[in-house]
Design a protein around this motif. Structure first.
Motif, PDB file in Angstrom:
ATOM      1  N   MET A  27     138.883  92.379  23.056  1.00 14.15           N
ATOM      2  CA  MET A  27     138.793  92.822  24.480  1.00 14.15           C
ATOM      3  C   MET A  27     137.650  94.115  24.415  1.00 14.15           C
ATOM      4  N   MET A  28     137.901  94.892  23.612  1.00 15.24           N
ATOM      5  CA  MET A  28     136.921  96.155  23.546  1.00 15.24           C
ATOM      6  C   MET A  28     135.705  95.996  23.130  1.00 15.24           C
ATOM      7  N   GLN A  29     135.412  94.770  22.593  1.00 15.78           N
ATOM      8  CA  GLN A  29     134.093  94.546  21.724  1.00 15.78           C
ATOM      9  C   GLN A  29     132.937  94.595  23.159  1.00 15.78           C
ATOM     10  N   GLN A  36     133.214  92.748  31.284  1.00 16.79           N
ATOM     11  CA  GLN A  36     133.580  92.221  30.113  1.00 16.79           C
ATOM     12  C   GLN A  36     132.771  90.768  29.939  1.00 16.79           C
ATOM     13  N   ALA A  37     132.819  90.542  28.490  1.00 21.29           N
ATOM     14  CA  ALA A  37     132.015  89.359  28.348  1.00 21.29           C
ATOM     15  C   ALA A  37     132.458  88.058  29.183  1.00 21.29           C
ATOM     16  N   ARG A  72     137.880 101.454   4.675  1.00 19.89           N
ATOM     17  CA  ARG A  72     137.403 102.759   4.654  1.00 19.89           C
ATOM     18  C   ARG A  72     136.020 103.188   5.099  1.00 19.89           C
ATOM     19  N   HIS A  73     135.132 101.998   5.181  1.00 19.49           N
ATOM     20  CA  HIS A  73     133.652 102.030   5.776  1.00 19.49           C
ATOM     21  C   HIS A  73     133.703 101.513   6.909  1.00 19.49           C
ATOM     22  N   GLN A  74     134.752 101.043   7.472  1.00 22.12           N
ATOM     23  CA  GLN A  74     134.748 100.488   8.851  1.00 22.12           C
ATOM     24  C   GLN A  74     134.762 101.549   9.896  1.00 22.12           C
ATOM     25  N   ARG A  75     134.127 101.376  10.837  1.00 16.28           N
ATOM     26  CA  ARG A  75     134.135 102.196  12.226  1.00 16.28           C
ATOM     27  C   ARG A  75     133.928 101.322  13.370  1.00 16.28           C
ATOM     28  N   PHE A  76     134.429 101.443  14.232  1.00 15.34           N
ATOM     29  CA  PHE A  76     134.399 100.804  15.600  1.00 15.34           C
ATOM     30  C   PHE A  76     134.159 101.653  16.916  1.00 15.34           C
TER      31      PHE A  76
END
Length: 563
Positions: A178-180, A290-291, A277-281
């Protein structure tokens, strides 16, 4: 001469100089309490289990470790597939029943794993309703004439645990879908990417952090399970710890297996952290739209609805319906169990005491996170929640030696000073049970309260501190009224988890101390499923409370569209 005001000065709380204060000392004591089980395990393990250890190393541990790893792998795949699939359908599509299924997909969380296994063992029994109906349909007379998958197996355990633990993945995955950013999804659709390709190449990679966290939580619960695994004949490390302690009367052997299990738990945590560890959002800011969800019709709508209904039916509707029918049959034939009031009183009393202590300690930890300036305060806060990652059997084994040592010290002092024996004040008493509950579920309490504190403006703290208010007055006059919803939610979650907890209760309960959970376990172990239906149904009903709370807080205010 002019000065430039710091724009963040009004948003930062007024803190004391970077020194060790009362909060830091209290939090340090909390961390020592939480880490005590690990020290107890090491103490027991180094004592050695004599001739039993070679037997465990040769015949028990390899099988239990391999079975546990297979169980975790299977459950991980199941919860990820079901949780992510359901979350994507709910977030991205419109189909009949979507509004109801959005929160109904959380309902399996209200059914403890051991009750799910308890129900399905009877439902899927050769003389149970499912196989009986199938034999009648095909005109078969004997149970041997019908082949049916064996529910008492590793595959059966993976299947059942997957359908009761998938909400741990569904809830964070749905939130992240939902946040994307709608722009990313719409651009992919504009460039001709179909639904499957958009999901696999755009939405799924962005949701990996949430999926990793949810899956790791589900695996922790699967590893903590003892009732379902034992009922289904799956010899995991948890079951090995219990049988070594209770059946073989070897606390040392149980501690050695528990240390191995602790290594598996920490390995899970490390793998989960390394995997993201390299994932950021970065979520979308402002009030972007919203889409637009895709409207499904005909067969596609029916398939989407069926895909979301199936987990709810398997994980909640079938076992709950079974419990309702069996409980009603039991009550009609024999009335309510004579000791039901005692079981309820024992469950509520121990859970309520643990909840009150956990909330009080959680406030200390949350206040430390907000106000402490000590460099190691952050580490203290993180360590205080480590008990939630430690399985209940491991906690129970590890707490036994510290409690026994304290009991002996108090008894020795009482004998020398007063000439009387105090006996076992902690070991074998309700206090041991409450202490283990607090260590296990402190992370829920402190995390919920810390999240509530984060919503309170730091400028209020600064103003109150400038007026001379200390921590106690600040809590009583300002924070407590504003934290009431967060404290209530945290207390409710801790209370329900304590009511459902089985491994700790089995191993640390006082003699002849029966709770709803242990009564269900005992009846299932004896094969008298119908006699435990009333107690099991009560646990499920109590477990619905946090689900209602989660639904109200997680799905509030969003534009869900039609469906």
């Amino acid at each position: 001469m002019t000065t430039t005001a710091d724009p963040e000065a009004t948003t930062r709380p007024l803190r004391r100089p970077a020194s060790v204060g009362g909060l830091d000392i209290l939090s340090l004591l909390v961390v020592l309490l939480v880490l005590t089980p690990v020290g107890g395990l090491v103490y027991f393990a180094v004592q050695g289990s004599g001739d039993l250890w070679p037997h465990l190393l040769r015949n028990v541990i390899p099988t239990a470790l391999w079975t546990s790893l297979l169980l975790l792998a299977g459950v991980g795949v199941m919860v990820a597939a079901i949780g992510v699939g359901a979350a994507w359908l709910i977030a991205g599509y419109v189909f009949p029943g979507r509004r109801i299924l959005e929160w109904a997909l959380l309902l399996p969380l209200s059914v403890p794993t051991y009750i799910l296994a308890y129900a399905y063992l009877d439902v899927m029994h050769p003389v149970g309703p499912v196989q009986t109906a199938l034999r009648a349909l095909f005109g078969l007379d004997s149970p041997q004439d019908l082949w049916f998958p064996e529910i008492r197996s590793l595959g059966g355990a993976i299947f059942l645990l997957g359908f009761v633990l998938y909400p741990y993945v569904y809830l964070p995955a749905r939130a992240l879908f939902m946040m994307q950013s709608p722009t990313v999804i719409e651009v992919a659709r504009t460039l001709g990417s179909g639904p499957a390709r958009t999901f696999l190449t755009v939405a799924l990679p962005l949701a990996r952090p949430a999926i990793a966290v949810g899956t790791s939580l589900a695996l922790m619960e699967a590893l903590n399970d003892i009732g379902a695994s034992e009922f289904l004949g799956v010899r995991t490390l948890t079951v090995a710890i219990y049988t070594t302690w209770v059946t073989r009367s070897s606390i040392e052997g149980a501690a050695q297996i528990a240390l191995l299990m602790l290594i598996v738990v920490f390995a899970l945590v490390v793998v989960e952290r390394i995997g993201r560890r390299h994932q950021r959002f970065v979520g979308r800011g402002g009030r972007q739209h919203q889409a637009a969800p895709v409207h499904l019709a005909g067969g596609r709508a029916a398939l989407a609805c069926l895909a979301c209904v199936a987990p709810v039916a398997i994980g909640f509707m079938v076992p709950t319906a079974y419990l309702v029918v069996e409980a009603a049959r039991r009550i009609r034939a024999f009335g309510l169990p004579a000791d039901l009031g005692t079981w309820v009183a024992n469950s509520v009393t121990s859970a309520l005491a643990a909840t009150l202590v956990a909330v009080a300690v959680g406030l200390v930890v949350a206040y430390t996170a907000r106000f402490s300036r000590a460099r190691w305060s952050g580490a203290l806060v993180r360590l205080s929640g480590i008990g939630y990652t430690v399985p209940g059997t491991v906690l129970a084994v590890g707490l036994l030696i510290p409690m026994t040592s304290l009991d002996n010290a108090v008894d020795g002092a009482a004998r020398s000073l007063l000439g009387l024996s105090t006996g076992l004040l902690l070991t074998g008493s309700g206090a041991a049970l409450v202490l283990a509950y607090v260590v296990r579920f402190l992370a829920i309490s402190s995390g919920g309260i810390e999240a509530g504190l984060a919503k309170i403006s730091p400028s209020l703290d600064s103003a109150a501190r400038c007026l001379g208010a200390g921590h106690v007055r600040l809590l009583g006059r300002i924070h407590a009224p504003m934290l009431r919803p967060a404290i209530t939610a945290a207390a409710l979650l801790v209370f329900v988890d304590c009511m459902k907890e089985l491994p700790i209760t089995l191993l640390l309960r006082p003699f002849n101390f029966e709770t709803l959970a242990t009564h269900v376990y005992g009846e299932a172990a004896r094969g008298t499923y119908e006699d435990g239906a009333v107690a099991a149904l009560m646990i499920v009903i109590v477990g619905l409370a946090p689900i209602i709370l989660l639904a109200r807080t997680s799905f509030r205010g969003g534009d869900r569209g039609p469906g």
